[in-house]
Design an enzyme around this catalytic site. Structure first.
Site, PDB file in Angstrom:
ATOM      1  N   TYR A 174     -41.471 -20.342  10.592  1.00 30.10           N
ATOM      2  CA  TYR A 174     -40.373 -21.520  10.157  1.00 30.10           C
ATOM      3  C   TYR A 174     -41.083 -22.353   9.307  1.00 30.10           C
ATOM      4  CZ  TYR A 174     -37.627 -25.312   9.780  1.00 30.10           C
ATOM      5  OH  TYR A 174     -36.858 -26.477   9.224  1.00 30.10           O
ATOM      6  N   HIS A 230     -37.814 -25.469  16.315  1.00 28.13           N
ATOM      7  CA  HIS A 230     -36.847 -24.408  15.798  1.00 28.13           C
ATOM      8  C   HIS A 230     -36.503 -23.737  17.001  1.00 28.13           C
ATOM      9  CE1 HIS A 230     -34.659 -23.047  12.283  1.00 28.13           C
ATOM     10  NE2 HIS A 230     -34.731 -24.447  11.841  1.00 28.13           N
TER      11      HIS A 230
HETATM   12  O1  EZ4 Z   1     -33.619 -24.517   9.557  1.00 27.93           O
HETATM   13  O2  EZ4 Z   1     -31.238 -26.360   7.865  1.00 27.93           O
HETATM   14  O3  EZ4 Z   1     -34.945 -29.556  10.668  1.00 27.93           O
HETATM   15  N1  EZ4 Z   1     -34.451 -28.942   9.818  1.00 27.93           N
HETATM   16  C1  EZ4 Z   1     -34.376 -27.584   9.887  1.00 27.93           C
HETATM   17  C2  EZ4 Z   1     -33.450 -26.915   8.964  1.00 27.93           C
HETATM   18  C3  EZ4 Z   1     -32.736 -25.546   9.277  1.00 27.93           C
HETATM   19  C4  EZ4 Z   1     -31.995 -25.465   8.069  1.00 27.93           C
HETATM   20  C5  EZ4 Z   1     -30.979 -24.334   8.633  1.00 27.93           C
HETATM   21  O4  EZ4 Z   1     -29.941 -23.830   7.477  1.00 27.93           O
HETATM   22  O5  EZ4 Z   1     -34.550 -26.899  11.059  1.00 27.93           O
HETATM   23  O6  EZ4 Z   1     -34.629 -26.655   7.919  1.00 27.93           O
HETATM   24 CO    CO Z   2     -34.633 -28.722  12.559  1.00 22.16          CO
END
Ligand code: EZ4
Ligand code: CO
Length: 421
Positions: A174, A230
């Protein structure tokens, strides 16, 4: 004898009615959902209902269910209209409902400001500060690339930077370079079905503390650093991690555990004083009321779009303040500039403002679609003084865009088990 106060009473006792409302879907590389409401006297207001990955749902909810009720209502009744749609839904809450209500609410505050001749932050209680601290996203597939990325944002004037780093043996993660719209110049990948990312908690827990150590070695302790887990850890793992990274003095640790569990943060709190941020997926105060009362976190991440507009965000912000919680509203690349504008007015007012995530890319296409004179300088956000929200949608530009299907990636463990994105 004629008094000014009578003029004002006269102005506000005018009959004002909502004459029309139109919904636009699309944008440059984004599925922005925008409502534009018009009064019978031609005053307009704009609001945002974008839900990343589910764009058509709030648009349909607005067009088929809410707009028919809205026509003929007095746009100045922001509170009553909010309650009408919230209580009137019967099946309350959820991101789609709250985004649709939120979009109408933003547009009505915009109209209220234009009628009053004041920027929305003045209607909320006036400015508590001149400009609002924002944070950027630095990212790297390895530590060296990440350090370069931090150097880049620091040179641009940012005082606070979120850091996400590739983990050895776990190349796709992520917020890591090349992974998703967070990094690919903030343009959504509209091709195909959800991509799969592989997650391994042990690899992450082993590697990540060393990344913070290297950042502190290189940049010292003045730079504010934030990190987004996340939703990937269990409470015990998150507690151990939070305890271990304490010496690196993070500005915040975001979403350490899945946000559905309001008591998951208890164990972290018992073991660490690291500031915790949570709430980008919350859509009402009922998602976080208990954990706020127990003071289990430090920054509330709700957004004006998903959590019911300015009316509801103000309510959450006030409740947060009673529990020593500051704001840190969500502002990812998928966030519409209209929602950012609504949050900017709340930020300028909120006595308990903390920080604002700000990634809306000011491309010429985006600026043409959403004209405004809000601006950023040296990592600070300056709110426009125009009456209302200080932003508009250009209806001709909007006709160039339409909805394109898009999914978030999904996450699996190495053995194939589904995990949390
Ligand atoms: O993954 O808004 O802190 N920001 C985040 C975002 C989310 C997205 C999901 O659509 O965690 O980047
Ligand atoms: Co976030």
């Amino acid at each position: 004898m004629f008094y000014w106060s009578e003029t004002i009473v006269l102005l506000w006792s005018y009959a004002v009615k909502i004459a029309s409302a139109e919904v636009f879907v699309g944008g440059p590389g984004k599925n922005y959902v925008t409502i534009k409401i018009r009064t019978d006297e031609g005053v307009t207001g704009v609001g945002d209902a974008s839900i990343n990955g589910r764009g058509l749902l709030p648009a349909t909810y607005l067009k088929e269910y809410l707009i028919p009720c809205l026509i003929g209502m007095d746009p100045r009744k922001t509170e009553d209209i909010w309650q009408y749609f919230y209580r009137g839904a019967y099946f309350r809450r959820g991101p789609v409902t709250m985004a649709a209500i939120g979009a109408i609410d933003m547009a009505l505050w915009d109209i209220k400001g234009k009628i009053a001749g004041l920027p929305v932050y003045q209607l909320l209680g006036g400015p508590s500060r001149d400009a609002c601290l924002v944070y950027a996203h630095a990212t790297g597939s390895d530590v060296e690339a990440l350090l370069d990325s931090i150097t880049h944002y620091q040179a641009e004037g940012y005082k606070a930077i979120r850091i996400q780093c590739g983990i050895p043996g776990m190349p796709e993660g992520y917020g890591v370079a090349g992974d998703d719209e967070d990094t690919k110049h903030f343009i959504t990948d509209f091709t195909g079905l959800p991509k799969t990312e592989i997650w391994d908690t042990e690899k992450y827990l082993r590697f990540m503390p060393g990344v913070f150590e290297k950042i502190r070695e290189r940049f010292g302790f003045d730079l504010k650093i934030l990190h987004d887990v996340h939703h990937r850890l269990r409470p015990r793992e998150a507690a151990a991690f939070a305890k271990e990274v304490e010496p690196y003095r993070l500005f915040w640790l975001e979403d350490p555990t899945p946000a559905d569990d309001q008591s998951a943060l208890k164990l972290i709190r018992q073991h660490s004083t690291v500031p915790i941020a949570i709430g980008e997926v919350f859509n009402s105060i009922w998602d976080c009321k208990d954990m706020m009362e127990q003071e289990l976190f430090d920054f509330i991440r709700v957004s004006a779009t998903i959590a019911g507009g300015i009316t509801h965000l103000r309510r959450i912000t006030d409740f947060a303040d009673m529990h020593h919680i500051r704001t840190g509203f969500h502002g990812p690349p998928s966030h519409s500039p209209i929602s950012m504008a609504a949050q900017a007015h709340l930020n300028r007012w909120a006595p308990n403002f903390g920080i604002q995530e700000y990634l809306v890319l000011g491309t010429p296409e985006c600026d043409a679609l959403f004209p405004s004179d809000h601006h950023m300088k040296n990592g600070m956000f300056y709110v426009s003084d125009a009456p209302g929200l200080g932003i508009d949608i250009d209806e001709k530009e909007a006709k160039r865009y339409s909805h394109q299907a898009h999914y978030h990636p999904i996450v699996r463990l190495e053995d194939g088990t589904m995990w949390n994105y």
